[in-house]
Design a protein around this motif. Sequence first.
Motif, PDB file in Angstrom:
ATOM      1  N   GLN A 121      -2.712  -0.812  -2.504  1.00  0.00           N
ATOM      2  CA  GLN A 121      -3.655   0.000  -2.298  1.00  0.00           C
ATOM      3  C   GLN A 121      -3.156   1.424  -1.914  1.00  0.00           C
ATOM      4  O   GLN A 121      -2.233   1.938  -1.751  1.00  0.00           O
ATOM      5  CB  GLN A 121      -4.397  -0.315  -0.831  1.00  0.00           C
ATOM      6  CG  GLN A 121      -5.271  -1.515  -1.037  1.00  0.00           C
ATOM      7  CD  GLN A 121      -5.560  -1.953   0.587  1.00  0.00           C
ATOM      8  OE1 GLN A 121      -4.902  -2.446   1.285  1.00  0.00           O
ATOM      9  NE2 GLN A 121      -6.820  -1.644   0.635  1.00  0.00           N
ATOM     10  N   TRP A 122      -3.978   2.430  -2.535  1.00  0.00           N
ATOM     11  CA  TRP A 122      -3.534   3.908  -2.063  1.00  0.00           C
ATOM     12  C   TRP A 122      -4.694   4.374  -1.105  1.00  0.00           C
ATOM     13  O   TRP A 122      -5.777   4.522  -1.181  1.00  0.00           O
ATOM     14  CB  TRP A 122      -3.588   4.800  -3.495  1.00  0.00           C
ATOM     15  CG  TRP A 122      -2.677   4.369  -4.246  1.00  0.00           C
ATOM     16  CD1 TRP A 122      -2.508   3.247  -5.246  1.00  0.00           C
ATOM     17  CD2 TRP A 122      -1.539   5.158  -4.890  1.00  0.00           C
ATOM     18  NE1 TRP A 122      -1.414   3.249  -5.902  1.00  0.00           N
ATOM     19  CE2 TRP A 122      -0.633   4.324  -5.756  1.00  0.00           C
ATOM     20  CE3 TRP A 122      -1.018   6.403  -4.339  1.00  0.00           C
ATOM     21  CZ2 TRP A 122       0.515   4.672  -6.296  1.00  0.00           C
ATOM     22  CZ3 TRP A 122       0.154   6.838  -4.926  1.00  0.00           C
ATOM     23  CH2 TRP A 122       0.997   6.034  -5.838  1.00  0.00           C
ATOM     24  N   THR A 150      -0.537   5.498 -10.024  1.00  0.00           N
ATOM     25  CA  THR A 150      -1.373   4.706  -9.231  1.00  0.00           C
ATOM     26  C   THR A 150      -1.844   3.301  -9.922  1.00  0.00           C
ATOM     27  O   THR A 150      -2.204   2.240  -9.221  1.00  0.00           O
ATOM     28  CB  THR A 150      -2.740   5.493  -8.815  1.00  0.00           C
ATOM     29  OG1 THR A 150      -3.216   6.170 -10.201  1.00  0.00           O
ATOM     30  CG2 THR A 150      -2.456   6.785  -8.027  1.00  0.00           C
ATOM     31  N   ASP A 151      -1.481   3.183 -10.951  1.00  0.00           N
ATOM     32  CA  ASP A 151      -1.849   1.921 -11.788  1.00  0.00           C
ATOM     33  C   ASP A 151      -0.688   0.948 -11.875  1.00  0.00           C
ATOM     34  O   ASP A 151      -0.827  -0.071 -12.032  1.00  0.00           O
ATOM     35  CB  ASP A 151      -2.239   2.102 -13.158  1.00  0.00           C
ATOM     36  CG  ASP A 151      -3.788   2.881 -13.036  1.00  0.00           C
ATOM     37  OD1 ASP A 151      -4.298   2.523 -12.135  1.00  0.00           O
ATOM     38  OD2 ASP A 151      -4.198   3.376 -14.135  1.00  0.00           O
ATOM     39  N   CYS A 180       0.785  -1.076  -0.224  1.00  0.00           N
ATOM     40  CA  CYS A 180      -0.001  -0.107   0.015  1.00  0.00           C
ATOM     41  C   CYS A 180       0.829   1.293  -0.049  1.00  0.00           C
ATOM     42  O   CYS A 180       1.944   1.219   0.479  1.00  0.00           O
ATOM     43  CB  CYS A 180      -1.003   0.044   1.130  1.00  0.00           C
ATOM     44  SG  CYS A 180       0.066  -0.069   2.900  1.00  0.00           S
ATOM     45  N   LEU A 210       3.765  11.253  -8.170  1.00  0.00           N
ATOM     46  CA  LEU A 210       3.217   9.727  -8.041  1.00  0.00           C
ATOM     47  C   LEU A 210       1.727   9.814  -8.507  1.00  0.00           C
ATOM     48  O   LEU A 210       1.131   8.729  -8.781  1.00  0.00           O
ATOM     49  CB  LEU A 210       3.064   9.654  -6.591  1.00  0.00           C
ATOM     50  CG  LEU A 210       4.545   9.495  -5.835  1.00  0.00           C
ATOM     51  CD1 LEU A 210       3.888   9.163  -4.202  1.00  0.00           C
ATOM     52  CD2 LEU A 210       5.498   8.600  -6.255  1.00  0.00           C
ATOM     53  N   SER A 211       1.338  10.910  -9.221  1.00  0.00           N
ATOM     54  CA  SER A 211      -0.314  10.859  -9.490  1.00  0.00           C
ATOM     55  C   SER A 211      -0.460  10.100 -10.603  1.00  0.00           C
ATOM     56  O   SER A 211      -1.658   9.599 -10.965  1.00  0.00           O
ATOM     57  CB  SER A 211      -0.751  12.302  -9.765  1.00  0.00           C
ATOM     58  OG  SER A 211       0.177  13.047 -10.657  1.00  0.00           O
ATOM     59  N   ASN A 212       0.544   9.842 -11.569  1.00  0.00           N
ATOM     60  CA  ASN A 212       0.213   8.943 -12.747  1.00  0.00           C
ATOM     61  C   ASN A 212       0.926   7.739 -12.621  1.00  0.00           C
ATOM     62  O   ASN A 212       1.064   6.858 -13.594  1.00  0.00           O
ATOM     63  CB  ASN A 212       1.154   9.714 -14.004  1.00  0.00           C
ATOM     64  CG  ASN A 212       2.588   9.718 -13.800  1.00  0.00           C
ATOM     65  OD1 ASN A 212       3.056   9.571 -12.586  1.00  0.00           O
ATOM     66  ND2 ASN A 212       3.420   9.929 -14.873  1.00  0.00           N
ATOM     67  N   ILE A 233      -2.578  12.953  -3.338  1.00  0.00           N
ATOM     68  CA  ILE A 233      -1.475  12.226  -3.775  1.00  0.00           C
ATOM     69  C   ILE A 233      -0.550  13.226  -4.452  1.00  0.00           C
ATOM     70  O   ILE A 233      -0.894  13.968  -5.506  1.00  0.00           O
ATOM     71  CB  ILE A 233      -1.879  11.072  -4.922  1.00  0.00           C
ATOM     72  CG1 ILE A 233      -2.803  10.196  -4.266  1.00  0.00           C
ATOM     73  CG2 ILE A 233      -0.716  10.588  -5.582  1.00  0.00           C
ATOM     74  CD1 ILE A 233      -3.429   9.337  -5.240  1.00  0.00           C
TER      75      ILE A 233
END
Length: 270
Positions: free
Chosen positions: A73-74, A66-67, A49, A62-64, A58
Amino acid sequence: MDILSPQNPRAKEWAQLLEKKHRDKQQKYIIEGIHLVQEALCSGADVECVAFDVEQGIPGELSNMTDIGGEAQWIGVSAAVIAKCTDTKTPQPVFAVVRKQKAAIGELLARKNSLVIVLDGVQDPGNVGTIIRTADAAGADGVLVGRGSADIYNPKTIRSTMGSIFHLPVVEGDLLELLPQAKESGVRIVSTSLQATSTCYGYDFTGPSWLLVGNEAKGVSPEAQRLVDDSLIIPMKGRAESLNVAMASTVMLFEAMRQREFGSIKHTYN
């Protein structure tokens, strides 16, 4: 679901990872800060996580991503939770929980002409982390950390690696069991000694070479020393008695890299 209370059971479980016994029990560890979380995600570490400051959101860096972390988990958390789960005085607004992925000695033995740095009782987490970072920078095949050395998952060790712990195999184990295996596969065990007569600049590091460095105060243990094939001295022109173990490691690793990557090229200048 956001976690705002430091008393939340999951927050308590994360905070326990600041202690080695709980890292060993849970087989997980914490990494702190944007850069380390980026490195973990990009390197395919097993991230359970990512916890970020819910008020700040976020981090943009790191915003791009998340996948990227697969099942990671975020989770939005409060500043109080971040403070409880990190050990820096001014914590960054994000940390992650990572599952341990243990490297095996076979990974190192399988490398042709392997260059490995071996730590025998190096107890300062900053030194251990710096050596891992230097090994990465010098293109070493891996790091072997013997018993009695600082925990590679200590938060200070992790920070000192600057993400390099995710870039190359870091094997933990009993040197008295593992070094003989390396020797049987044709590896030469090389160590530094103030009593040595050969210098690190006159040694041929182009073959399989495992560089053994020892405890900050006592040096290499007598038991490990008996497994050493070649002892070298790092020549010093000044009046310093010796080098810090991380600095000595750097000198040897980069001399090995110079020989392997640049050979004996000599430049002439007009």
